[in-house]
Write a protein that holds these residues in place. Structure first.
Motif, mmCIF file in Angstrom:
data_model
loop_
_atom_site.group_PDB
_atom_site.id
_atom_site.type_symbol
_atom_site.label_atom_id
_atom_site.label_comp_id
_atom_site.label_asym_id
_atom_site.label_seq_id
_atom_site.Cartn_x
_atom_site.Cartn_y
_atom_site.Cartn_z
ATOM 1 N N TYR A 185 -49.238 -22.538 -29.531
ATOM 2 C CA TYR A 185 -48.129 -21.827 -30.165
ATOM 3 C C TYR A 185 -47.829 -22.405 -31.547
ATOM 4 C CZ TYR A 185 -46.790 -19.025 -26.113
ATOM 5 O OH TYR A 185 -46.760 -18.104 -25.117
ATOM 6 N N MET A 187 -50.857 -25.369 -24.355
ATOM 7 C CA MET A 187 -50.271 -24.078 -24.698
ATOM 8 C C MET A 187 -49.237 -24.225 -25.812
ATOM 9 S SD MET A 187 -51.764 -21.720 -23.057
ATOM 10 C CE MET A 187 -50.616 -20.426 -23.514
ATOM 11 N N LEU A 188 -48.415 -25.259 -25.755
ATOM 12 C CA LEU A 188 -47.417 -25.471 -26.807
ATOM 13 C C LEU A 188 -48.092 -25.775 -28.140
ATOM 14 C CD1 LEU A 188 -44.748 -27.556 -24.857
ATOM 15 C CD2 LEU A 188 -44.625 -25.148 -25.536
ATOM 16 N N ILE A 219 -50.337 -21.121 -34.030
ATOM 17 C CA ILE A 219 -50.081 -19.719 -34.365
ATOM 18 C C ILE A 219 -48.908 -19.605 -35.333
ATOM 19 C CG2 ILE A 219 -49.338 -17.500 -33.411
ATOM 20 C CD1 ILE A 219 -50.873 -18.215 -30.858
ATOM 21 N N LEU A 220 -47.835 -20.349 -35.087
ATOM 22 C CA LEU A 220 -46.678 -20.303 -35.982
ATOM 23 C C LEU A 220 -47.033 -20.835 -37.365
ATOM 24 C CD1 LEU A 220 -43.834 -21.473 -33.572
ATOM 25 C CD2 LEU A 220 -44.230 -19.170 -34.459
ATOM 26 N N ILE A 249 -44.065 -14.355 -23.350
ATOM 27 C CA ILE A 249 -44.514 -15.274 -24.401
ATOM 28 C C ILE A 249 -43.867 -16.644 -24.230
ATOM 29 C CG2 ILE A 249 -44.402 -15.733 -26.880
ATOM 30 C CD1 ILE A 249 -44.772 -12.734 -27.318
ATOM 31 N N TYR A 250 -42.564 -16.659 -23.990
ATOM 32 C CA TYR A 250 -41.854 -17.937 -23.908
ATOM 33 C C TYR A 250 -42.124 -18.685 -22.603
ATOM 34 C CZ TYR A 250 -39.266 -16.983 -28.171
ATOM 35 O OH TYR A 250 -38.934 -16.753 -29.478
ATOM 36 N N PRO A 279 -46.511 -20.877 -21.349
ATOM 37 C CA PRO A 279 -46.952 -22.272 -21.164
ATOM 38 C C PRO A 279 -46.605 -22.823 -19.786
ATOM 39 C CG PRO A 279 -45.903 -21.993 -23.297
ATOM 40 C CD PRO A 279 -45.658 -20.725 -22.533
#
Length: 496
Positions: free
Chosen positions: A85, A81-82, A88-89, A37-38, A41
């Protein structure tokens, strides 16, 4: 033995070893998922930056993603991608926030009479305070109780009303209900994706591909749905066009008609406003991420014009107009319209020469005087800094109408109807522009000439090879280094 086979396995029964193994495997899976996951990106950025398996090509419709990858594409992909994320957060935070609630005070029930009689009891305080008025209606076994708080100042009054006493005013039963309100956001479903636009044609890439500007200012490449014109930027494949032989003559015929289809599209659509529409029965986008559309101009279908006038064949795919398009192609073929009117050329014997500048025709000599294959920056994004300079080394004018230029990868360019004066030059740029007697444009959306070396072939309008020019590493090939290597190896072996 593989890595999986080396991993410890669970044994029958509930043992401490089995419990520890399960805990370890679960922990390892969580760690791997977390790392994925991390690092995702950065992985996506590298994959698109290097254009692994054409990933950047397929996603080139996304703003900022180049067909050739590169550092800018990697940065943009990582940014996307960031941002994903972040969305999503944000959604996770929004859905986990506590909902506001409204507390409803409990209802107060006064003593009531049993049976079917209706009894109303009212109690009023003599001091300014909050008084609870409770009314209870009892019918059979069903009792309804409601309460309400009011502020009043009055004398103390006890009143009991019985419906069967004539001298007493009939009781008035007041029911005040406290309603707890719950606010619910109205659910909305996303509107269906748009299927039709009015756009401006910015550039005609070839007969079946356009670059268009959408009303919001976005410029994107679209592919005409259901039709396929012969290729002009890559090699042609006669097997896709029935009745066209799989030979050099057949390929040359299709390349010629590919250029004719491009010219027809430019004449009809360049700088025009057209209507494009997708088809719900077809894929919305093609393999390279381009929108697949029908194009209408001046009330007519341009896709159908390509088929009816013999510039294209029906592309093998599913779409709602397929049967109608097949009928248009069949009619053009039966009437020998356009590319279907194949006329085999007369066999011409040519002498191949390997020289760096070349050959004499009846009106002049065309030679290559400069090749600039390595454009500044990304070659595929700076096509007009890649060019070839030709010169008329003869003493008479040289007409290049119908002449063509090829490379070793079967890219083909046809000169327009231009004439080069004695001693004058004409520069062939890889990108797009307006042709003149001194500068012509290939119209390619990607680099043509290899930086490490390539061969330039020029054929006249009769198919005769007039120029064969090799540059770069290929021009430096010589048997001397190989002979030296073999002698060195021989000396070493003798000493051993």
């Amino acid at each position: 033995m593989s890595v999986v086979e080396r991993l410890p396995r669970l044994e029958p029964g509930l043992t401490l070893r089995n419990v520890l193994l399960v805990v370890f495997y679960l922990w390892a899976i969580l760690v791997l998922v977390g790392l994925l996951i991390y690092t995702l990106p950065f992985v996506v950025a590298v994959v698109l930056g290097l254009n692994v398996r054409g990933s950047a090509d397929r996603l080139s419709a996304i703003p900022g993603i180049s067909t050739d990858g590169g550092l800018s594409t990697a940065v943009v992909a990582g940014g996307y991608m960031l941002c994903l994320y972040g969305v999503i957060l944000a959604l996770a935070w929004a859905t986990s926030a506590p909902a506001a609630t409204q507390t409803t005070p409990p209802a107060t029930t006064m003593p009531t009479a049993s049976g079917s009689d209706a009894t109303v009891a009212a109690t009023t305080q003599t001091t300014p305070t909050t008084t609870t008025v409770a009314s209870t209606v009892s019918t059979g076994s069903t009792t309804t109780t409601a309460s309400s708080s009011i502020s009043t100042q009055a004398s103390t009054t006890d009143a009991t009303a019985t419906p069967t006493v004539a001298t007493t005013a009939p009781p008035t039963t007041t029911t005040t209900a406290t309603v707890a309100r719950t606010t619910t956001a109205a659910s909305t479903t996303g509107s269906e994706r748009r299927t039709e636009w009015q756009v401006d044609v910015v550039r005609v890439v070839d007969g079946d591909t356009l670059e268009v500007a959408f009303p919001d200012g976005r410029v994107a490449r679209v592919r005409l749905l259901g039709v396929d014109t012969p290729e002009v930027h890559t090699g042609t494949n006669p097997s896709e066009f029935e009745e066209i032989p799989e030979s050099d003559a057949g390929r040359a015929w299709l390349r010629d008609w590919g250029h004719k289809a491009s010219d027809f599209a430019r004449t009809q659509l360049q700088s025009e406003t057209v209507t494009i529409r997708t088809d719900s029965d077809a894929d919305r986008r093609g393999a390279y991420g381009r929108l697949l559309v029908y194009v209408r101009h001046d009330g007519e279908s341009f896709n159908e014009q390509l088929l009816a006038q013999g510039y294209a064949r029906v592309y093998e795919s599913s779409f709602s107009n397929r049967e109608h398009y097949l009928a248009l192609e069949a009619t053009a073929r039966s009437n020998d319209v356009g590319l279907w009117n194949y006329d085999p050329p007369t066999e011409i014997t040519t002498t191949m020469t390997t020289t760096t500048s070349v050959a004499t025709t009846g009106t002049g000599e065309l030679v290559v005087v400069d090749v600039h294959a390595d454009a500044a920056g990304n070659d595929h994004e700076n096509e007009n800094d890649e060019y070839t300079v030709f010169k008329n080394a003869g003493d008479r004018e040289l007409s290049l109408a119908g002449w063509r230029v090829e490379d070793e990868a079967d890219h083909v360019y046809y000169f327009p109807d231009i004439t080069v004066a004695p001693g004058a030059t004409v520069t062939l740029y890889t990108g797009s522009g307006t042709d003149s007697d001194t500068a012509v444009y290939w119209g390619s959306d990607a680099a043509i000439w290899n930086n490490g070396g390539d061969t330039i072939y020029v054929y006249d309008d009769s198919g005769n090879l007039e120029v064969e020019y090799t540059y770069g590493a290929q021009a430096d090939q010589s048997p001397i280094p190989l002979v030296g290597l073999l002698l060195t190896v021989g000396v070493v072996l003798r000493r051993l």
